[in-house]
Write a protein that holds these residues in place. Sequence first.
Motif, PDB file in Angstrom:
ATOM      1  N   ILE A   1      28.852 -20.183  69.616  1.00  0.00           N
ATOM      2  CA  ILE A   1      27.765 -20.202  68.642  1.00  0.00           C
ATOM      3  C   ILE A   1      27.141 -21.593  68.688  1.00  0.00           C
ATOM      4  N   LEU A   2      25.918 -21.679  69.203  1.00  0.00           N
ATOM      5  CA  LEU A   2      25.271 -22.964  69.474  1.00  0.00           C
ATOM      6  C   LEU A   2      25.242 -23.875  68.248  1.00  0.00           C
ATOM      7  N   ASP A   3      24.919 -23.327  67.071  1.00  0.00           N
ATOM      8  CA  ASP A   3      24.817 -24.154  65.867  1.00  0.00           C
ATOM      9  C   ASP A   3      26.154 -24.746  65.421  1.00  0.00           C
ATOM     10  N   SER A   4      27.258 -24.254  65.981  1.00  0.00           N
ATOM     11  CA  SER A   4      28.577 -24.753  65.582  1.00  0.00           C
ATOM     12  C   SER A   4      29.061 -25.920  66.444  1.00  0.00           C
ATOM     13  N   VAL A   5      28.374 -26.225  67.527  1.00  0.00           N
ATOM     14  CA  VAL A   5      28.843 -27.222  68.498  1.00  0.00           C
ATOM     15  C   VAL A   5      28.778 -28.631  67.912  1.00  0.00           C
ATOM     16  N   LYS A   6      29.931 -29.325  67.994  1.00  0.00           N
ATOM     17  CA  LYS A   6      30.035 -30.722  67.546  1.00  0.00           C
ATOM     18  C   LYS A   6      30.775 -31.520  68.621  1.00  0.00           C
ATOM     19  N   GLU A   7      30.290 -32.705  68.891  1.00  0.00           N
ATOM     20  CA  GLU A   7      30.978 -33.573  69.846  1.00  0.00           C
ATOM     21  C   GLU A   7      32.373 -33.879  69.336  1.00  0.00           C
TER      22      GLU A   7
END
Length: 171
Positions: free
Chosen positions: A75-81
């Motif tokens: 889920i793109l909006d969930s991506v965190k470094e």
Amino acid sequence: MRLLFEMDLHDYAECTRSFVRNSARSIIIRNGKVAMVHSLKYDYYKFPGGGIEVGENPVEAMIRETREEAGLTVILDSVKEYSLVHRIQKSDSDPAECFVQDNYYYLCDALDETVSQDLDSYESGEGYRLEFMDPQSAIQKNRNVKSSPYNGLMFEREARILEMLIAEKYL
């Protein structure tokens, strides 16, 4: 992105050229377990992910590789470094070559439903399977790999990332 640690063997003084192959990997956690790709052939665990192709940014590569290897749709909006691990060493196959790799790790969520894997021939040959693992079990398994064609630093890198996730209370 923060540098979590370096894996530098300092064994490349004689190298005359470098081979750079950066990668991006997903960290997907559900109910205290982490999504890992299990190589049935060599019995090790790795985070879903792989090489960054020309024209891709690390997030795009992580999303593509996670879908291909694990059948998980990020889920793109969930991506965190999360972190970066830098690795440098003499190549296992060419003593004149230095292998350099930045491994980008991203915390993210994925859809519950899986899709069909799209594995390369070597990945199919290894029997890649998605498993949600207890992190301690994956660490123990990776530190006891008996036979594989891969450099052991790969297994240790994944074990150390899992230990950091535990220490930082993600797991």
